[in-house]
Design a protein around this motif. Structure first.
Motif, PDB file in Angstrom:
ATOM      1  N   LEU A  74       4.359   1.880 -11.146  1.00 36.97           N
ATOM      2  CA  LEU A  74       3.031   1.513 -11.648  1.00 36.97           C
ATOM      3  C   LEU A  74       1.956   2.409 -11.030  1.00 36.97           C
ATOM      4  CD1 LEU A  74       3.333  -2.391 -11.581  1.00 36.97           C
ATOM      5  CD2 LEU A  74       3.483  -0.877 -13.567  1.00 36.97           C
ATOM      6  N   GLY A  75       2.096   2.716  -9.741  1.00 34.99           N
ATOM      7  CA  GLY A  75       1.142   3.608  -9.088  1.00 34.99           C
ATOM      8  C   GLY A  75       1.224   5.034  -9.596  1.00 34.99           C
ATOM      9  N   SER A  76       2.401   5.446 -10.088  1.00 29.40           N
ATOM     10  CA  SER A  76       2.571   6.831 -10.536  1.00 29.40           C
ATOM     11  C   SER A  76       1.785   7.142 -11.805  1.00 29.40           C
ATOM     12  CB  SER A  76       4.058   7.123 -10.774  1.00 29.40           C
ATOM     13  OG  SER A  76       4.542   6.464 -11.929  1.00 29.40           O
ATOM     14  N   TYR A  77       1.356   6.113 -12.516  1.00 29.17           N
ATOM     15  CA  TYR A  77       0.552   6.325 -13.723  1.00 29.17           C
ATOM     16  C   TYR A  77      -0.952   6.327 -13.424  1.00 29.17           C
ATOM     17  CZ  TYR A  77       4.720   5.847 -16.613  1.00 29.17           C
ATOM     18  OH  TYR A  77       5.956   6.047 -17.196  1.00 29.17           O
TER      19      TYR A  77
ATOM     20  N   LEU B  85       0.829  -1.203   0.000  1.00 27.26           N
ATOM     21  CA  LEU B  85       0.000   0.000   0.000  1.00 27.26           C
ATOM     22  C   LEU B  85       0.866   1.255   0.000  1.00 27.26           C
ATOM     23  CD1 LEU B  85      -2.686   1.545   0.293  1.00 27.26           C
ATOM     24  CD2 LEU B  85      -2.494   1.202   2.775  1.00 27.26           C
ATOM     25  N   LEU B  86       1.914   1.249   0.809  1.00 27.81           N
ATOM     26  CA  LEU B  86       2.764   2.428   0.929  1.00 27.81           C
ATOM     27  C   LEU B  86       3.390   2.797  -0.410  1.00 27.81           C
ATOM     28  CD1 LEU B  86       4.196   4.525   2.720  1.00 27.81           C
ATOM     29  CD2 LEU B  86       5.988   2.817   3.131  1.00 27.81           C
ATOM     30  N   GLU B  87       3.971   1.832  -1.099  1.00 28.83           N
ATOM     31  CA  GLU B  87       4.659   2.136  -2.351  1.00 28.83           C
ATOM     32  C   GLU B  87       3.682   2.550  -3.444  1.00 28.83           C
ATOM     33  OE1 GLU B  87       7.417  -0.855  -3.530  1.00 28.83           O
ATOM     34  OE2 GLU B  87       8.582  -0.722  -1.678  1.00 28.83           O
ATOM     35  N   THR B  88       2.546   1.882  -3.521  1.00 25.45           N
ATOM     36  CA  THR B  88       1.539   2.271  -4.522  1.00 25.45           C
ATOM     37  C   THR B  88       1.041   3.683  -4.265  1.00 25.45           C
ATOM     38  OG1 THR B  88       0.840  -0.048  -4.628  1.00 25.45           O
ATOM     39  CG2 THR B  88      -0.605   1.570  -5.632  1.00 25.45           C
ATOM     40  N   ALA B  89       0.809   4.009  -2.991  1.00 32.00           N
ATOM     41  CA  ALA B  89       0.325   5.348  -2.637  1.00 32.00           C
ATOM     42  C   ALA B  89       1.385   6.409  -2.895  1.00 32.00           C
ATOM     43  CB  ALA B  89      -0.097   5.372  -1.170  1.00 32.00           C
TER      44      ALA B  89
ATOM     45  N   THR C  75       2.927  11.235  -5.677  1.00 30.17           N
ATOM     46  CA  THR C  75       3.999  12.079  -6.233  1.00 30.17           C
ATOM     47  C   THR C  75       3.972  12.139  -7.751  1.00 30.17           C
ATOM     48  OG1 THR C  75       5.556  10.209  -6.283  1.00 30.17           O
ATOM     49  CG2 THR C  75       5.502  11.560  -4.281  1.00 30.17           C
ATOM     50  N   GLN C  76       3.366  11.131  -8.416  1.00 25.41           N
ATOM     51  CA  GLN C  76       3.378  11.031  -9.882  1.00 25.41           C
ATOM     52  C   GLN C  76       4.812  11.016 -10.416  1.00 25.41           C
ATOM     53  OE1 GLN C  76       0.078  11.274 -11.963  1.00 25.41           O
ATOM     54  NE2 GLN C  76      -0.256  10.329  -9.969  1.00 25.41           N
ATOM     55  N   GLU C  77       5.678  10.325  -9.676  1.00 29.95           N
ATOM     56  CA  GLU C  77       7.094  10.236 -10.031  1.00 29.95           C
ATOM     57  C   GLU C  77       7.555   8.790  -9.979  1.00 29.95           C
ATOM     58  OE1 GLU C  77       9.092  12.601 -11.013  1.00 29.95           O
ATOM     59  OE2 GLU C  77       8.052  14.463 -10.497  1.00 29.95           O
ATOM     60  N   GLY C  78       8.711   8.524 -10.617  1.00 30.29           N
ATOM     61  CA  GLY C  78       9.324   7.214 -10.557  1.00 30.29           C
ATOM     62  C   GLY C  78       9.949   6.947  -9.209  1.00 30.29           C
ATOM     63  N   SER C  79      10.615   5.789  -9.074  1.00 31.08           N
ATOM     64  CA  SER C  79      11.076   5.364  -7.754  1.00 31.08           C
ATOM     65  C   SER C  79      12.358   6.049  -7.289  1.00 31.08           C
ATOM     66  CB  SER C  79      11.293   3.844  -7.740  1.00 31.08           C
ATOM     67  OG  SER C  79      12.316   3.480  -8.627  1.00 31.08           O
TER      68      SER C  79
END
Length: 580
Positions: free
Chosen positions: A280-283, A66-70, A75-79
């Motif tokens: 994946l969450g950033s998109y 959940l944390l990483e997806t959120a 942020t709409q940014e990469g890792s």
């Protein structure tokens, strides 16, 4: 997304919610669910293994998922750049995640090349691993698929199965050690080229192409898994295999190794601390309900692992009954399951070519979407670091091509006669579970204490209109870093040097190279933080505050907007009172 020459292109979003769900499902549901979880389950106490598995699932897997997806969605940014916006001091986490992902890209796709090689041979009139009449077979070869075996115990010990000889002498052309690299296996090289070409075109247009490909690559393996499950459960001896798979041995829970393997499985299976979930969450669009997605995707992932165990061990039970040996003698993990045990079992079934084709298609598709999502994540993360250079018309495709070619040439050593030894070195050190545990400690501490778990709760509530369960906050602040740190420490204490086939011991320089691969990612986190602290200006306290301060341009939550409105209103009222 429009292409405008000379202007920076927009990142874009998933075309639909289904594309995101399928992309994440394809990424997290991979080969580990099929060839690692069932083996770990039987070896570490059967049904009792589910206890440490669930402990790590609750304290590390789901909270970090959940944390990483959120983080990515917010942020709409990469890792890499996401950490720059949340906490610049922790940016080394992003670099470390991408380095581990790079090692994974180098080793993972080789498995797909091997599977493709097996798939081609599955269309033969007779499966080559079901016979000892081939040019690569030795005098010790035994055809276990033959039903009229009359072997005594001594012969069985000194013999080698036809499936093992096909794997070691035909596919790998295995040399005597890593010191003997030998020549390139051109057939495997051609398979590797084919897989890289497919991978390139799956991601060459970014989420526009990836989002469409996953409709097939993330769903069709389930069709194959269902077919193999039904077939496996109808075989004689299947019940014996299933019982062996899940029969609980509570005494095994006293072994720390069981808990460490459960933790490692969670981290690999859920793809946490790789950075893929962030990308994946950033998109996603800002208001996507990632909290609800998290629950469904985690349930799918663990459910697939459990079901895959029935499919695998039902077939292994059948093979054990056919050979008249205990099932522990045929149970394998990793490449040994996919390329020795299961092909050998398939050769004993009626219509073996059919089941072989189904199995290797499933293996290829399970691995393919994990591979191209990993490549997409590396490309996205690097492009977000250099948007003015790389995010222009035509440059993404060129950069992707250069990355794929770099990985390909770096893998040439793995398709040699000594390549399996190099493959194991990268797998066991570069992509080591201890490295992920180490990153988990810093990731959870950064969000839980520096950025603030309460602030992250407000962000998720603002994005999803639902407040997460309070257990997530406890995990981010206490349970996840504590469990990860204890597991990391135990893995270091329990460290055993890598061997191959239980007999080959690597030379000292190979172990040194392996530790260099492991430390290259681990040391990036404290190294980056120390470097930034030394390079900053002002007092030590001022540097710390500056490097721990999130970007002021991040979206405001509803609470922050309300607080800002209150401050503005109060200031206006004070000005009004003063003017009167």
């Amino acid at each position: 997304m429009k292409r405008i020459e000379g202007k920076i292109m927009e990142r874009g979003h998933w075309g639909s919610k289904a594309e995101f769900l399928l992309a994440v499902a394809g990424n997290v549901v991979g080969l580990g669910n099929v060839w690692r979880f069932p083996y770990l389950c039987y070896r570490n106490g059967g049904g009792a293994f589910l206890i440490p598995y669930l402990v790590f699932l609750v304290t590390c897997g789901v909270p970090l998922f959940l944390l990483e997806t959120a983080i990515g969605q917010y942020t709409q940014e990469g890792s890499i750049t996401c950490w720059q916006r949340l906490c610049p001091l922790a940016k080394g986490i992003g670099f470390a995640e991408q380095l581990i992902l790079l090692y994974s890209c180098l080793s993972y796709i080789i498995i797909l090349a091997w599977a493709l090689f097996y798939l081609f041979f599955s269309f033969s009139s007779q499966l080559p691993w079901a016979s000892c009449d081939n040019t690569w077979n030795t005098g010790d070869c035994v055809n276990l698929a033959a039903r009229n075996l009359s072997l005594n115990r001594t012969t069985q010990i000194n013999s080698t199965s036809a499936a093992t000889e096909f794997w070691e002498r035909r596919v790998l052309a295995l040399s005597g050690g890593i010191e003997e690299i030998g020549k390139i296996n051109w057939e495997i090289l051609l398979c590797l080229i084919a897989v890289w070409i497919v991978c390139y075109f799956c991601v060459w247009k970014g989420v526009k192409s990836t989002g469409k490909v996953v409709y097939f690559t993330a769903t069709f393996p389930y069709v194959m898994l269902l077919v193999l499950l039904i077939r496996g459960l109808t075989l004689p001896g299947a019940l014996q295999g299933v019982v062996f798979y899940l029969y609980p041995e509570p005494a095994r829970l006293a072994d720390p190794q069981v808990w460490m393997e459960a933790g490692t499985q969670i981290f690999f299976s859920y793809s946490v601390c790789f950075g893929t979930l962030i990308v994946l969450g950033s998109y996603n669009k800002y208001n996507n309900n990632c909290y609800r997605d998290c629950w469904w995707l985690c349930l799918l992932n663990s459910g697939t692992s459990l079901v895959a165990g029935f499919a695998v061990f039902s077939v292994l039970g059948f093979m054990a009954q056919e050979q008249g040996v205990p099932i522990e003698e045929v149970a394998e993990s990793g490449p040994g399951l996919a390329f020795i045990a299961y092909p050998q079992a398939v050769a004993m079934m009626p219509f073996p070519q059919l089941w072989s084709v189904c199995f290797f298609i499933m293996i290829i598709l399970l691995g393919l979407d994990t591979q191209f999502v990993a490549v997409e994540c590396v490309i996205t993360s690097v492009m977000d670091v250099f948007p003015t250079v790389l995010r222009r018309a035509g440059r993404r495709e060129i950069f992707l091509l250069l990355f794929c070619l770099t990985c390909f040439f770096g893998e040439l050593v793995i398709v040699t006669e000594g390549g399996m030894y190099v493959f194991q070195l990268i797998e066991n050190y570069g992509c080591n579970g201890a490295c992920l545990l180490f990153l988990s400690v810093f990731e959870s501490l950064t969000i839980g204490w520096i950025f603030g778990a309460e602030r992250m709760f407000d962000i998720i509530e603002d994005m999803t209109s639902s407040r997460p369960n309070y257990i997530f906050m406890l995990c981010w602040k206490y349970f996840t870093p504590l469990v990860s740190l204890v597991s990391f420490t135990c893995s270091m204490v329990k460290y055993k040097p890598l061997t191959f086939n239980r007999w080959y011991v690597y030379p000292d320089w190979a172990y040194a190279l392996g530790w260099l691969l492991a430390l290259s990612s681990i040391l990036l986190v404290p190294g980056w933080a120390l470097g930034q602290m030394c390079a900053g200006k002002g007092s030590l306290k001022q540097r710390w505050r500056h490097l721990c301060c999130p970007d002021t341009n991040l979206p405001l939550t509803y609470k922050q907007r309300a607080e800002r409105q209150d401050k503005t209103f109060n200031a206006e009222m004070e000005d009004l009172v003063k003017s009167n």
